[in-house]
Write a protein that holds these residues in place. Structure first.
Motif, PDB file in Angstrom:
ATOM      1  N   GLY A   1       0.822  -1.209   0.000  1.00  0.00           N
ATOM      2  CA  GLY A   1       0.000   0.000   0.000  1.00  0.00           C
ATOM      3  C   GLY A   1       0.854   1.256   0.000  1.00  0.00           C
ATOM      4  N   PRO A   2       0.266   2.370   0.365  1.00  0.00           N
ATOM      5  CA  PRO A   2       0.993   3.647   0.341  1.00  0.00           C
ATOM      6  C   PRO A   2       1.954   3.839   1.505  1.00  0.00           C
ATOM      7  N   GLU A   3       1.817   3.053   2.581  1.00  0.00           N
ATOM      8  CA  GLU A   3       2.661   3.259   3.759  1.00  0.00           C
ATOM      9  C   GLU A   3       4.072   2.737   3.533  1.00  0.00           C
ATOM     10  N   LEU A   4       5.048   3.481   4.004  1.00  0.00           N
ATOM     11  CA  LEU A   4       6.453   3.100   3.982  1.00  0.00           C
ATOM     12  C   LEU A   4       6.947   3.005   5.418  1.00  0.00           C
ATOM     13  N   ILE A   5       8.009   2.229   5.628  1.00  0.00           N
ATOM     14  CA  ILE A   5       8.627   2.141   6.949  1.00  0.00           C
ATOM     15  C   ILE A   5      10.075   2.589   6.821  1.00  0.00           C
ATOM     16  N   SER A   6      10.455   3.574   7.620  1.00  0.00           N
ATOM     17  CA  SER A   6      11.823   4.076   7.652  1.00  0.00           C
ATOM     18  C   SER A   6      12.477   3.597   8.951  1.00  0.00           C
ATOM     19  N   ALA A   7      13.704   3.087   8.851  1.00  0.00           N
ATOM     20  CA  ALA A   7      14.373   2.548  10.035  1.00  0.00           C
ATOM     21  C   ALA A   7      15.874   2.819   9.982  1.00  0.00           C
ATOM     22  N   ARG A   8      16.465   2.940  11.151  1.00  0.00           N
ATOM     23  CA  ARG A   8      17.907   3.106  11.257  1.00  0.00           C
ATOM     24  C   ARG A   8      18.633   1.789  11.003  1.00  0.00           C
ATOM     25  N   ALA A   9      18.006   0.670  11.439  1.00  0.00           N
ATOM     26  CA  ALA A   9      18.582  -0.657  11.258  1.00  0.00           C
ATOM     27  C   ALA A   9      17.484  -1.623  10.839  1.00  0.00           C
ATOM     28  N   VAL A  10      17.883  -2.679  10.136  1.00  0.00           N
ATOM     29  CA  VAL A  10      16.932  -3.698   9.673  1.00  0.00           C
ATOM     30  C   VAL A  10      17.465  -5.079  10.029  1.00  0.00           C
ATOM     31  N   ILE A  11      16.592  -5.906  10.602  1.00  0.00           N
ATOM     32  CA  ILE A  11      16.918  -7.305  10.878  1.00  0.00           C
ATOM     33  C   ILE A  11      16.026  -8.158   9.987  1.00  0.00           C
ATOM     34  N   VAL A  12      16.630  -8.850   9.026  1.00  0.00           N
ATOM     35  CA  VAL A  12      15.885  -9.719   8.115  1.00  0.00           C
ATOM     36  C   VAL A  12      15.744 -11.085   8.776  1.00  0.00           C
ATOM     37  N   ALA A  13      14.501 -11.484   9.042  1.00  0.00           N
ATOM     38  CA  ALA A  13      14.228 -12.737   9.765  1.00  0.00           C
ATOM     39  C   ALA A  13      13.274 -13.607   8.964  1.00  0.00           C
ATOM     40  N   THR A  14      13.504 -13.666   7.661  1.00  0.00           N
ATOM     41  CA  THR A  14      12.627 -14.454   6.788  1.00  0.00           C
ATOM     42  C   THR A  14      13.005 -15.929   6.747  1.00  0.00           C
ATOM     43  N   GLY A  15      14.127 -16.303   7.387  1.00  0.00           N
ATOM     44  CA  GLY A  15      14.509 -17.699   7.454  1.00  0.00           C
ATOM     45  C   GLY A  15      15.148 -18.205   6.181  1.00  0.00           C
ATOM     46  N   GLY A  16      15.440 -19.508   6.161  1.00  0.00           N
ATOM     47  CA  GLY A  16      16.118 -20.101   5.014  1.00  0.00           C
ATOM     48  C   GLY A  16      15.247 -21.055   4.235  1.00  0.00           C
ATOM     49  N   PHE A  17      13.933 -21.025   4.459  1.00  0.00           N
ATOM     50  CA  PHE A  17      13.026 -21.949   3.780  1.00  0.00           C
ATOM     51  C   PHE A  17      11.927 -21.136   3.106  1.00  0.00           C
ATOM     52  N   GLN A  18      12.294 -20.444   2.049  1.00  0.00           N
ATOM     53  CA  GLN A  18      11.393 -19.471   1.458  1.00  0.00           C
ATOM     54  C   GLN A  18      10.628 -20.011   0.243  1.00  0.00           C
ATOM     55  N   VAL A  19      11.343 -20.517  -0.750  1.00  0.00           N
ATOM     56  CA  VAL A  19      10.699 -20.978  -1.983  1.00  0.00           C
ATOM     57  C   VAL A  19      11.149 -22.412  -2.278  1.00  0.00           C
ATOM     58  N   PRO A  20      10.218 -23.378  -2.346  1.00  0.00           N
ATOM     59  CA  PRO A  20      10.604 -24.761  -2.646  1.00  0.00           C
ATOM     60  C   PRO A  20      11.309 -24.863  -3.998  1.00  0.00           C
ATOM     61  N   VAL A  21      12.345 -25.675  -4.055  1.00  0.00           N
ATOM     62  CA  VAL A  21      13.093 -25.875  -5.297  1.00  0.00           C
ATOM     63  C   VAL A  21      12.349 -26.844  -6.205  1.00  0.00           C
ATOM     64  N   VAL A  22      12.111 -26.423  -7.431  1.00  0.00           N
ATOM     65  CA  VAL A  22      11.550 -27.289  -8.474  1.00  0.00           C
ATOM     66  C   VAL A  22      12.506 -27.202  -9.654  1.00  0.00           C
ATOM     67  N   PRO A  23      13.162 -28.296 -10.048  1.00  0.00           N
ATOM     68  CA  PRO A  23      14.188 -28.231 -11.087  1.00  0.00           C
ATOM     69  C   PRO A  23      13.616 -27.923 -12.467  1.00  0.00           C
ATOM     70  N   ALA A  24      14.469 -27.411 -13.335  1.00  0.00           N
ATOM     71  CA  ALA A  24      14.041 -27.040 -14.683  1.00  0.00           C
ATOM     72  C   ALA A  24      13.518 -28.236 -15.466  1.00  0.00           C
ATOM     73  N   LEU A  25      14.064 -29.425 -15.188  1.00  0.00           N
ATOM     74  CA  LEU A  25      13.636 -30.601 -15.954  1.00  0.00           C
ATOM     75  C   LEU A  25      12.169 -30.952 -15.712  1.00  0.00           C
ATOM     76  N   SER A  26      11.551 -30.370 -14.707  1.00  0.00           N
ATOM     77  CA  SER A  26      10.145 -30.644 -14.432  1.00  0.00           C
ATOM     78  C   SER A  26       9.252 -30.273 -15.610  1.00  0.00           C
ATOM     79  N   SER A  27       9.730 -29.352 -16.445  1.00  0.00           N
ATOM     80  CA  SER A  27       8.936 -28.930 -17.605  1.00  0.00           C
ATOM     81  C   SER A  27       8.761 -30.047 -18.623  1.00  0.00           C
ATOM     82  N   GLY A  28       9.573 -31.103 -18.498  1.00  0.00           N
ATOM     83  CA  GLY A  28       9.460 -32.230 -19.422  1.00  0.00           C
ATOM     84  C   GLY A  28       8.365 -33.204 -19.072  1.00  0.00           C
ATOM     85  N   LEU A  29       7.710 -33.010 -17.918  1.00  0.00           N
ATOM     86  CA  LEU A  29       6.620 -33.899 -17.520  1.00  0.00           C
ATOM     87  C   LEU A  29       5.328 -33.546 -18.254  1.00  0.00           C
ATOM     88  N   ASP A  30       4.551 -34.566 -18.538  1.00  0.00           N
ATOM     89  CA  ASP A  30       3.255 -34.365 -19.182  1.00  0.00           C
ATOM     90  C   ASP A  30       2.327 -33.583 -18.249  1.00  0.00           C
TER      91      ASP A  30
END
Length: 357
Positions: free
Chosen positions: A124-153
């Motif tokens: 939306g229109p709101e912004l957040i301004s900060a002196r410091a940022v701690i990114v805590a999104t973790g290490g499990f964000q997007v499941p890996v799907v290999p490119a070869l998957s496109s070869g499946l029917d």
């Protein structure tokens, strides 16, 4: 960049991105230190990401080790919390400490403007301004799907641990699970109740005994200091290379007894047929990709924060960009960093550094 002062800006001292276990632990320590902060969470409740995983998921560490600072996790201390139970615990944690969370605020862009402060944009229109940022999104964000998957029917259903729900949600027919880590083995085991299941992996897996002398292996690892071995140490490097996890009736022998068919490494697909490194092949009706996760940091628009491959750069959670930090990264300091049992201490150290700026 220059900040348009006509914008709707929330000014704070520290911005925490993500209200999972890492973000909540950071919020706890910020509150204890009297810091002015806000936590931005894309979902409508704390810990919501746990509810996107498959129905039968449980943590593979016991409850006594799955607690954030200051609040116990009720139930059998030696048992394993379900994903729903742990999500409810995180939601209760946020409420218990009255953490200032902006729900429904996914960060779409993080940048720096003149003067060195950070500016986070949302939907939306709101912004957040900060002196410091701690990114805590973790290490499990997007499941890996290999490119070869496109070869499946198109008739072959393709799922991940975030889109697979339970055995009844998969149509009848042979199911191929790709990836024999903890999630892959869990899913293969429960699918075998209703389906013919093939399971393919890559490197050889080392599974630890679930208990030694009746005590959880994680309790032993914590007590002996192995979980605190620095990532760069010889012991830390060996642990990272092996990446062991508890057996919990998920060894090759246990899976074989359930009727799960082990296959060699997947090297290709064609139509509804999977091709394996040993020259064999098999027809499949559904494929569940359990090949791990990748980061998604397209929203991080700060020079020097990422390497040429788009991966974030950090040393024990400290970015080369002054004022930018991370909590919850796998092996941020040690094996415990990516687990609930280690995130509290990592958050304490990172918050202390952010408050010193």
């Amino acid at each position: 960049m220059m900040l348009d002062r006509r914008a709707n800006v929330l000014d704070t001292d520290v911005l925490v991105i993500g209200a999972g276990q890492a973000g909540l632990a950071a919020g706890y320590h910020l509150a204890r230190n009297g810091g002015q902060f806000v936590i931005a969470e894309r979902e409508g409740r704390a810990g919501a990401s746990w509810l996107r995983r498959y129905e039968s998921l449980t943590l593979f560490t016991p409850r006594r080790l799955d607690q954030l600072p200051g609040l116990s996790l009720k139930g059998d201390a030696g048992g394993y919390p379900t994903r729903g139970e742990f999500a409810a615990y995180l939601d209760a944690y946020a409420k218990a400490y009255h953490l200032p969370i902006r729900y429904g605020f996914p960060i779409t862009k993080l940048e720096r403007f003149d003067g060195g402060r950070f500016l986070a944009s949302g939907p939306g229109p709101e912004l957040i301004s900060a002196r410091a940022v701690i990114v805590a999104t973790g290490g499990f964000q997007v499941p890996v799907v290999p490119a070869l998957s496109s070869g499946l029917d198109r008739s072959v259903v393709q799922l991940t641990p975030e889109t697979y729900w339970n055995p009844g949600s998969v149509a009848q027919g042979p199911v191929f699970v790709v990836g024999d880590g903890a999630s892959g083995r869990d899913i293969a085991a429960e699918l075998s109740l209703l389906h013919t299941v093939l399971l393919s992996g890559g490197r050889r897996r080392r599974l630890l005994p679930e208990r030694i002398f009746g005590v959880s292996i994680w309790t032993w690892l914590a007590a002996t200091g192995l979980l605190r071995a620095p990532a760069e140490s010889l012991l830390g490097r060996k642990m990272r290379e092996a990446d062991p996890f508890p057996n919990r009736s998920r060894s090759d022998r246990h899976l074989l007894d359930r009727g799960v068919v082990r296959k060699a490494r997947l090297i290709g697909v064609h139509g509804n047929r999977a091709l394996f490194a040993d020259g064999t092949s098999a027809d499949v009706g559904a494929v569940i990709w359990c090949m791990g996760y990748r980061d998604e940091f397209g929203w991080l628009a700060i020079e020097d924060a990422k390497d040429t491959s788009g991966n974030v750069k950090h040393d024990k959670g400290h970015s080369p960009v002054a004022g930018l930090f991370y909590v919850g990264r796998p092996w941020q300091r040690n094996r415990g960093s990516g687990l609930v049992l280690g995130v509290g201490e990592d958050a304490r150290l990172i918050v202390a550094a952010a408050m010193r700026l």
